[in-house]
Design a protein around this motif. Structure first.
Motif, PDB file in Angstrom:
ATOM      1  N   ARG A 140      36.235  48.647  45.785  1.00 15.24           N
ATOM      2  CA  ARG A 140      37.157  48.289  44.705  1.00 15.24           C
ATOM      3  C   ARG A 140      36.445  47.608  43.535  1.00 15.24           C
ATOM      4  NH1 ARG A 140      40.754  44.282  46.233  1.00 15.24           N
ATOM      5  NH2 ARG A 140      39.623  43.770  48.155  1.00 15.24           N
ATOM      6  N   MET A 144      36.830  48.162  39.170  1.00 14.37           N
ATOM      7  CA  MET A 144      37.492  47.049  38.498  1.00 14.37           C
ATOM      8  C   MET A 144      36.631  46.510  37.365  1.00 14.37           C
ATOM      9  SD  MET A 144      40.022  45.083  38.053  1.00 14.37           S
ATOM     10  CE  MET A 144      41.043  45.470  39.480  1.00 14.37           C
ATOM     11  N   ASP A 147      36.938  48.861  34.560  1.00 10.75           N
ATOM     12  CA  ASP A 147      38.279  48.795  33.971  1.00 10.75           C
ATOM     13  C   ASP A 147      38.420  47.580  33.054  1.00 10.75           C
ATOM     14  OD1 ASP A 147      40.972  49.684  33.670  1.00 10.75           O
ATOM     15  OD2 ASP A 147      41.608  48.095  35.022  1.00 10.75           O
ATOM     16  N   ALA A 172      37.973  39.488  37.261  1.00  9.93           N
ATOM     17  CA  ALA A 172      37.848  40.484  38.338  1.00  9.93           C
ATOM     18  C   ALA A 172      38.080  39.839  39.694  1.00  9.93           C
ATOM     19  CB  ALA A 172      36.460  41.137  38.292  1.00  9.93           C
ATOM     20  N   MET A 175      41.820  39.546  40.183  1.00 13.47           N
ATOM     21  CA  MET A 175      42.512  40.820  40.341  1.00 13.47           C
ATOM     22  C   MET A 175      42.116  41.538  41.630  1.00 13.47           C
ATOM     23  SD  MET A 175      42.568  42.056  36.351  1.00 13.47           S
ATOM     24  CE  MET A 175      43.894  43.218  36.585  1.00 13.47           C
ATOM     25  N   LEU A 176      40.979  41.177  42.210  1.00 18.66           N
ATOM     26  CA  LEU A 176      40.550  41.779  43.475  1.00 18.66           C
ATOM     27  C   LEU A 176      40.940  40.935  44.679  1.00 18.66           C
ATOM     28  CD1 LEU A 176      36.974  42.917  42.372  1.00 18.66           C
ATOM     29  CD2 LEU A 176      38.872  44.438  42.988  1.00 18.66           C
TER      30      LEU A 176
END
Length: 550
Positions: A140, A144, A147, A172, A175-176
């Motif tokens: 992932r 990310m 992005d 990051a 969001m992870l």
């Protein structure tokens, strides 16, 4: 997994000083609680207590379920030497610690220890490892980073990243992460507008409960559903339901009512005290008059004295009883306020700085060509994503970077005052007091200490090395330098980072009365709205687009 955090009768601080107490707070799934207060009020201390990193002075913190995965993302001002982006993300998401714990439990189980306790420990660590998102974190991570526009891979060293890139790496992490409860300390620092929008969208969409500390007023306004205010001046903690703007309105009303209630109480008490004093004077005067009117009749004189004295004394007792029955209203304490002004230097030449088809090359990045002019009194806001070239633009304008092609020039009699992102206006290797005296040799040491104290920098900070001060303390020291040194070109690069809300408001007021040229680089949307500007420069991919306001 949905989880709820409950704090009951919580008190926090240091052994010698309580910062807050009697805090009751419940954070349910989907709640976004914003914690506000002046620097030093205990906001970060509260997050540490909620995270279990610091023991409270009183009260308890619990989660339901008890094994909820609580993620605490503190401000990190230092990056670990040798740590890669991938390792940084794994550490801060808790995936690295969960992996180590699971492997140790598996090793214990594989060593032949098949006791129920060992089996339970392995099962628990395996569940935690799975919940942390560690199994697929590597898969992932790279998408990310791409992005988020972070043009480095997981193997890049954190120490090689710029401030903006490090901020995106921190984004990051969030969001992870797979936290059941999220605690965020200043998550907006160094994020550009695109990063702020991503952060806002993510926080609003979280099912987990969130407690966050932020000085970004627009961010607070857009995401929080409840506000906890740590009021250091009043030694009070208040929880406000509703968003940030509703909190501001409700707090203003509450403060006005508190002041009005105290003034009404003080006026009534002063009136009763005054009337009691008059009654005492009348009692004494009545006795003296009775004695003068009947100087030769002891019986009449004694009776008059007794009757007058008793009647007036009864009135005095009644007044004193009324005073005693008054419900005491404590006077609201006045908060310490930063009183900040920017000293003016004599006017510079009409043209302060110019660029004429100027370019600059830094590695693979090319800035320009740009042709721009800053005139005396111009107020210019500079915006753009991280890495677009805003700092390069400032360096060219201020003559600190020679253009590769084209020309740059600084006008005559330009006195520059600057707060840059690293707050490097003072010598890091000197104590603050000594560094300030070196920068302002005409100021007496006593005047230096007095000025720094006005900016909330007391003896401990004055004797501390500049390099060891917190970012907020360094920012206030830089602001004190602006007040002491006359300027006619003011350059502010993300000035609100690490400033508390009262100090930001004071900065806005100071900028309103400042009449020199201003170059303001900021991602603080409310600051851009509140500060009077006549131009905006948009920097994108090394090019500048200027917009003149009517």
């Amino acid at each position: 997994m949905s989880a709820t955090l409950v704090a009951k009768d919580l008190a926090g601080g240091h052994a010698h000083r309580t910062l807050f107490e009697s805090l009751d707070l419940t954070v349910a799934p989907g709640d976004v609680v914003g914690v506000v207060g002046a620097n030093g009020a205990g906001k970060s201390t509260l997050l540490r207590i909620l995270a279990g990193d610091l023991a409270p002075l009183d009260g308890v913190v619990s989660t339901a379920p008890s094994d909820a995965f609580v993620g605490w993302l503190p401000q990190e001002h230092e990056r670990i030497e040798g740590e890669t982006v991938g390792e940084y993300v794994a550490r801060r998401t808790g995936a690295a610690a969960a992996t180590v714990a699971m492997e140790e439990a598996a090793a214990a189980l594989g060593s032949g220890d098949d006791s129920p306790a060992t089996a339970d420990a392995y099962a628990h660590s395996l569940d935690h490892w799975l919940a942390s998102g560690a199994p697929d974190l590597d898969e992932r991570l790279a998408p990310m980073l791409a992005d988020l526009g972070l043009e480095v891979g997981p193997d890049a060293l954190m120490t090689s990243l710029s401030g903006g890139q490090a901020a995106r790496a921190a984004l990051a992490v969030l969001m992870l992460s797979r936290f059941d409860l999220v605690l965020l300390d200043e998550p907006t620092n160094d994020l550009d507008l695109a990063g702020l929008e991503r952060l806002e969208t993510f926080v609003r969409g979280l099912r987990a409960g969130v407690v966050l500390v932020s000085h970004d007023r627009e961010f607070l306004s857009r995401v929080v559903t409840r506000v906890v205010e740590l009021d250091l001046a009043q030694h009070q903690v208040a929880v406000y339901d509703g968003g940030y703007d509703a909190f501001l309105e409700e707090r203003a009303i509450a403060r006005r009512h508190a002041r009005e209630a105290y003034e009404e109480f003080a006026d009534k008490k002063a009136d009763l005290v005054s009337r009691a004093r008059v009654q005492r004077e009348w009692s004494s005067q009545g006795v003296r008059n009775a004695m003068r009117k009947s100087p030769d009749n002891d019986k009449i004189r004694r009776r008059a004295q007794s009757e007058s004295s008793e009647k007036q004394a009864q009135k005095v007792r009644q007044m004193e009883s009324r005073i005693a029955r008054l419900e005491e209203v404590e006077e609201p304490r006045k908060e310490w306020e930063l009183r900040f002004s920017i000293a003016a230097a004599p006017r510079s030449s009409s043209v302060v700085a110019t660029l004429d088809e100027a370019t600059a090359r830094l590695g693979d990045f090319t800035f320009g060509p740009a042709s721009l002019q800053v005139s005396a009194g111009d107020r210019i806001g500079i915006v753009g994503p991280n890495g677009a070239g805003k700092t390069t633009l400032l360096r060219l304008l201020l003559g600190r970077l020679a253009p590769a092609t084209g020309r740059s020039g600084l006008g005559a009699s330009v006195a520059i005052g600057e707060i840059d992102q690293t707050r490097t206006g003072l010598d890091d290797d000197l104590p603050l007091g000594a560094a300030f005296e070196a920068a302002m040799p005409d100021l007496a040491p006593a005047d230096v200490r007095t000025l720094l104290a006005k900016f909330g920098l007391k003896a401990d900070q004055v004797t501390s090395l500049v390099g060891r001060l917190s970012p907020g303390e360094r920012t206030r020291a830089a602001m004190a330098l602006l007040q002491a040194r006359g300027v006619n070109l003011l350059v502010l690069d993300e000035p609100t980072n690490h400033l508390d809300l009262p100090a930001i408001e004071q900065l806005e007021q100071a900028l309103e009365s400042y009449d020199g040229a201003l170059l303001l680089v900021t991602h603080d949307r409310r600051l851009l709205d509140n500060v009077r500007l006549d131009q905006r420069w948009q920097v994108q991919d090394g090019r500048v687009t200027a917009t003149q306001f009517a």
